[in-house]
Design a protein around this motif. Structure first.
Motif, PDB file in Angstrom:
ATOM      1  N   GLY A 186       7.096   6.456   9.380  1.00  0.00           N
ATOM      2  CA  GLY A 186       7.759   7.827   8.932  1.00  0.00           C
ATOM      3  C   GLY A 186       9.415   7.973   8.723  1.00  0.00           C
ATOM      4  O   GLY A 186       9.819   8.598   8.099  1.00  0.00           O
ATOM      5  N   GLU A 187       9.970   7.116   9.715  1.00  0.00           N
ATOM      6  CA  GLU A 187      11.123   7.006   9.814  1.00  0.00           C
ATOM      7  C   GLU A 187      11.803   6.092   8.588  1.00  0.00           C
ATOM      8  O   GLU A 187      13.224   6.452   8.403  1.00  0.00           O
ATOM      9  CB  GLU A 187      11.842   6.766  11.260  1.00  0.00           C
ATOM     10  CG  GLU A 187      11.433   7.610  12.234  1.00  0.00           C
ATOM     11  CD  GLU A 187      11.726   7.368  13.515  1.00  0.00           C
ATOM     12  OE1 GLU A 187      13.011   6.659  13.806  1.00  0.00           O
ATOM     13  OE2 GLU A 187      10.870   7.405  14.625  1.00  0.00           O
ATOM     14  N   MET A 188      11.158   5.463   8.223  1.00  0.00           N
ATOM     15  CA  MET A 188      11.580   4.303   6.858  1.00  0.00           C
ATOM     16  C   MET A 188      11.849   5.248   5.770  1.00  0.00           C
ATOM     17  O   MET A 188      10.946   4.898   4.928  1.00  0.00           O
ATOM     18  CB  MET A 188      10.651   3.005   6.986  1.00  0.00           C
ATOM     19  CG  MET A 188      10.249   2.811   8.454  1.00  0.00           C
ATOM     20  SD  MET A 188      11.942   1.914   9.063  1.00  0.00           S
ATOM     21  CE  MET A 188      11.892   0.298   8.265  1.00  0.00           C
ATOM     22  N   THR A 189      12.618   6.188   5.732  1.00  0.00           N
ATOM     23  CA  THR A 189      12.672   7.118   4.616  1.00  0.00           C
ATOM     24  C   THR A 189      12.861   6.430   3.097  1.00  0.00           C
ATOM     25  O   THR A 189      12.416   7.106   2.143  1.00  0.00           O
ATOM     26  CB  THR A 189      13.555   8.218   4.968  1.00  0.00           C
ATOM     27  OG1 THR A 189      14.863   7.814   5.163  1.00  0.00           O
ATOM     28  CG2 THR A 189      13.040   9.145   6.088  1.00  0.00           C
ATOM     29  N   ASN A 190      13.568   5.171   3.022  1.00  0.00           N
ATOM     30  CA  ASN A 190      13.802   4.772   1.942  1.00  0.00           C
ATOM     31  C   ASN A 190      12.690   3.655   1.495  1.00  0.00           C
ATOM     32  O   ASN A 190      12.819   3.180   0.331  1.00  0.00           O
ATOM     33  CB  ASN A 190      14.891   3.929   1.993  1.00  0.00           C
ATOM     34  CG  ASN A 190      16.092   4.670   2.178  1.00  0.00           C
ATOM     35  OD1 ASN A 190      16.548   5.669   1.409  1.00  0.00           O
ATOM     36  ND2 ASN A 190      17.033   4.307   3.120  1.00  0.00           N
ATOM     37  N   LEU A 191      11.789   3.737   2.151  1.00  0.00           N
ATOM     38  CA  LEU A 191      10.544   2.810   1.875  1.00  0.00           C
ATOM     39  C   LEU A 191       9.833   3.078   0.522  1.00  0.00           C
ATOM     40  O   LEU A 191       9.464   4.338   0.275  1.00  0.00           O
ATOM     41  CB  LEU A 191       9.369   2.769   2.886  1.00  0.00           C
ATOM     42  CG  LEU A 191       8.563   1.600   3.139  1.00  0.00           C
ATOM     43  CD1 LEU A 191       9.514   0.269   3.665  1.00  0.00           C
ATOM     44  CD2 LEU A 191       7.463   1.811   4.283  1.00  0.00           C
ATOM     45  N   THR A 192       9.640   2.164  -0.194  1.00  0.00           N
ATOM     46  CA  THR A 192       9.141   2.345  -1.626  1.00  0.00           C
ATOM     47  C   THR A 192       7.787   1.549  -1.877  1.00  0.00           C
ATOM     48  O   THR A 192       6.874   2.103  -2.535  1.00  0.00           O
ATOM     49  CB  THR A 192      10.162   1.954  -2.605  1.00  0.00           C
ATOM     50  OG1 THR A 192      11.441   2.150  -2.571  1.00  0.00           O
ATOM     51  CG2 THR A 192       9.661   2.261  -4.111  1.00  0.00           C
TER      52      THR A 192
END
Length: 773
Positions: free
Chosen positions: A490-496
């Motif tokens: 959940g901390e990989m906020t740029n994950l697309t």
């Protein structure tokens, strides 16, 4: 590929379509003039011009009778004589009509009106008709240009010129024309029958993205004394490349990419001694690459990929290409072993693409100079332990940003040498024979945006160190042997894009996955995940808001991502169109519970697959609000109840599968739902109606009454019982209250009750004696 590198010098006349995207606005400001003020005639001409224009942005606010026109925004004057000689009004949001007063600017030699929205062009009426239609500029003819005998630079890119069949003859009559840009003009003929075209001064010719569908004309060879750049990219030209085109001795750029050209590359290509940029990619060229190509000592970029070339490439092909920076030989059918000299030769190269060939090479032989930014060797036969490549001392000072070694024969464990590769933005080691755990040291790749380890034999946990890679936009670890989805994801906020399918994941889908607000692709299919579907998926705003978070990783330099997904039951490869995909695939797991109603908030979702789980309950009533859905697969679960009527609103559906559940009632009527095969509804014994062969009884039809009707019936029943209760209370207190407060009524009531009691007693005793006798 194949974009023109032509230098766009000053433009005399420029018409562009209004940009579909925002461009920064740039106004030229005249330098102050100490002694000479603006010529009165020019001043009045500009004031008259302003009157015919609409200026909603007030960009012409400085244009006033009370000021010197040489200090107006967008106006540049000759310092010595005070006459206007340049006018820069590009992308200023102007509209209206351009006045004929422009013709009074006798010293004007530069005019840029690109990126505006003018209704017409007054100076050349009536011979020119310009009008807007679907944001395109149409030009009936170009005969009005006959008076522009001194024109040197002309850019009509994006204007529709297909109505002017004599455009070539008109342009060739300008003896001073040096730059001609006519890309995207819907031109359909280069008049190949002409033997001679009199472009005596033409140095730059851009005819890219038109509709030429004939052979390359021979008249190009007449331009050998002047032509420097020739861009014919992405037309429909066919036939062989005429050897005469390589006699253009001053040519520095030649773009013949994306055609239907066939035959060999002429050996006369070696005559282009000044050539810097050569694009021949994406044609049907065959034969071997001529060794004369190696004579182009000034060549900086070479693109010959995606053809049908054969044979080997040896040292003779590269012996003089000391200035080459970009080498694109993808899909060139090159075979054989890559020699040691090739890697030593790449000392000045920044971009190497050898993908999709038949090249053999031990990765321990690869030497990369510090200049190499992109190395794409995908889909070849490179072999050897990956650690021998990553950990060799001679390339520890590399600045590589893109490494794609997918679909090769690499083996061994992922090394612990990632600290030497901290410039990496894109890493793809998918479809090799890699084993072992993902090393903790991969967290050193802090610039990484795309990590691809799919289709290997990697096992164990995903290390928490990867959360240091905060720029990550794509993770593909599908087809491996991993354990659980980590909570820190959940901390990989740029994950697309998150693709973890077929990797033996167990445990629950963590609620933290809902924090990935940028997520467009969530593929967790074919694992052993259990528990319920998180009801917080509505927090993924990229699936609820239009055009949110455009995929920024799509182009790393000139490298485009490609991801294999299963949007409609069949695996497909997405590359440039990946930015259009919004997908959730949780199929073939052990998920239980109900489908959360909140999933209906994902209004921009296009592909939803929850099939082959243990889901129960009803299909969300508001699923019809997800109007962009193209594919819905809920098959092989334990869903019950009726198919929501709102599902008939899904007009874009091209795949629907509700088979093998416990659904009941009538299939809602809609053009879309009845268009699917009965197999898409089979396995629901209580389901009826078209397209199933089972017709619905009256009772089954009643099961499918609209929710509104049900609410109305429940409301009527509730009203009846409420009214009865109120009536009882009122009647009770009306009688008892009167008896309580009125003594006469109370005595009369009890006297009456006693009489009734005596009457009942006597009557009962008479009846009983009668029965006994």
């Amino acid at each position: 590929m194949g974009a023109s590198f032509a230098t766009h010098h000053v433009l005399f006349l420029v018409w562009f379509l209004p940009a579909a995207f925002s461009l920064s606005f740039f106004f030229f400001k005249a330098e102050s003039i100490s002694n000479v003020s603006c010529n009165e005639k020019d001043n009045q001409a500009l004031v008259t011009l302003k009157r015919g224009l609409t200026d909603h942005g007030h960009v012409l606010s400085s244009w006033s009778d009370h000021k010197d026109c040489c200090i107006w925004d967008g106006v540049i004057c000759d310092k010595k004589i005070g006459r206007v000689f340049e006018l820069h009004l590009n992308y200023s949001g102007l509209g209206g009509e351009i006045s004929g007063s422009l013709l009074q600017l006798e010293h004007l030699n530069y005019l840029d009106l690109s990126g505006n929205d003018f209704n017409s062009w007054e100076p050349f009426k009536p011979s020119l008709s310009v009008f807007w239609h679907n944001s395109d500029l149409y030009v009936d003819n170009l005969r009005w240009m006959s008076g522009l005998s001194a024109i040197q630079h002309l850019d009509l890119s994006d204007a529709d010129l297909h109505r002017e069949v004599d455009w070539l003859q008109i342009m060739s009559k300008f003896p001073s024309l040096s730059d001609l840009y006519l890309s995207y003009c819907q031109l359909d003929s280069l008049n190949p029958s002409l033997g001679f075209v009199n472009f005596t001064s033409l140095g730059f010719l851009d005819l890219a993205e038109n509709h030429f569908n004939h052979e390359i004309p021979n008249w190009f060879s007449n331009l050998s004394t002047s032509l420097i750049e020739l861009d014919l990219y992405n037309n429909s030209l066919k036939g062989n490349i005429p050897p005469s085109i390589f006699n253009l001795e001053k040519l520095e750029l030649l773009d013949l990419g994306l055609y239907s050209l066939n035959g060999p590359i002429p050996s006369s290509v070696g005559n282009l001694s000044r050539m810097r940029l050569l694009y021949l990619e994406q044609n049907q060229l065959n034969g071997t690459i001529p060794e004369s190509l190696g004579l182009l000592s000034k060549l900086e970029m070479l693109y010959v990929g995606e053809n049908s070339l054969t044979g080997t490439v040896d040292e003779g092909h590269f012996r003089k290409l000391s200035k080459l920076k970009n080498l694109y030989m993808s899909e060139a059918r090159i075979s054989g072993k890559a020699p040691m000299w090739f890697w030593n030769w790449t000392s000045n190269i920044t971009f190497i693409n050898l993908s999709n060939n038949h090249i053999e090479c031990n990765v321990s032989d690869i030497f990369l100079s510090s200049t190499v930014k992109v190395l794409d060797i995908a889909n070849n036969s490179f072999y050897g332990p990956i650690s021998t490549f990553l950990c060799q001392k001679k390339i520890r000072k590399n600045e590589l940003e893109v490494l794609d070694a997918s679909n090769n024969l690499l083996s061994g464990e992922l090394s612990h040498c990632w600290k030497y590769w901290q410039s990496l933005i894109h890493l793809n080691l998918g479809s090799n024979n890699l084993v072992g755990r993902i090393p903790y040291s991969m967290g050193a790749l802090v610039n990484l945006q795309a990590l691809r380890l799919q289709n290997n034999s990697v096992y164990g946990d995903i290390p928490s160190s990867l959360k240091k890679c905060s720029n990550m936009r794509l993770i593909d670890m599908g087809d491996n042997h991993l354990s659980i989805i980590p909570l820190w994801i959940g901390e990989m906020t740029n994950l697309t894009v998150l693709r973890l399918r077929s990797s033996e994941f167990k445990g629950y889908i963590p609620q933290q996955i809902c924090q990935l607000s940028s997520l467009r692709v969530l593929d967790l299919a074919n694992n052993s995940l259990s528990g319920s579907i998180p009801n917080c998926l509505k927090n993924i705003s990229a699936m609820t808001l239009p055009n949110s978070n455009v995929i920024s990783f799509m182009y790393l330099n000139i490298y485009a991502e490609n991801v294999r997904l299963v949007p409609k039951g069949n695996e497909m490869e997405y590359q440039e169109n990946l930015k259009l995909v919004r997908l959730i695939d949780l199929s073939s797991n052990n998920l239980s519970g109900s489908i959360p109603a909140e999933i209906s908030n994902l209004s921009k979702l296009r592909f939803l697959n929850l099939s082959r789980n243990h889901l129960m309950g009803k299909i969300p009533e508001k699923i019809g609000s997800m109007k962009e859905l193209e594919s819905v697969d809920l098959s092989r679960n334990h869903l019950s109840g009726k198919i929501p009527p709102s599902m008939s609103n899904l007009t874009f559906l091209s795949l629907l599968d509700l088979s093998y559940n416990n659904l009941s009632g009538t299939i809602p009527s809609s053009t879309q739902l009845q268009s699917f095969d009965a197999l898409r509804y089979i396995g629901n014994p209580q389901l009826c109606g078209d397209p199933l062969p089972k017709s619905c009884t009256i009772e089954e039809q009643s099961l499918n009454k609209s929710p509104i009707g049900s609410v109305e019936d429940d409301s009527k029943n509730s009203s009846f019982y409420i009214g009865m209760g109120v009536g009882f209370a009122i009647g009770f207190w009306a009688i008892c209250g009167a008896l309580f407060f009125n003594r006469t009524w109370r005595h009369a009531y009890f006297r009456f009750a006693d009489e009734i009691k005596d009457w009942i007693y006597v009557t009962t005793m008479i009846k009983m004696n009668h029965w006994k006798s």
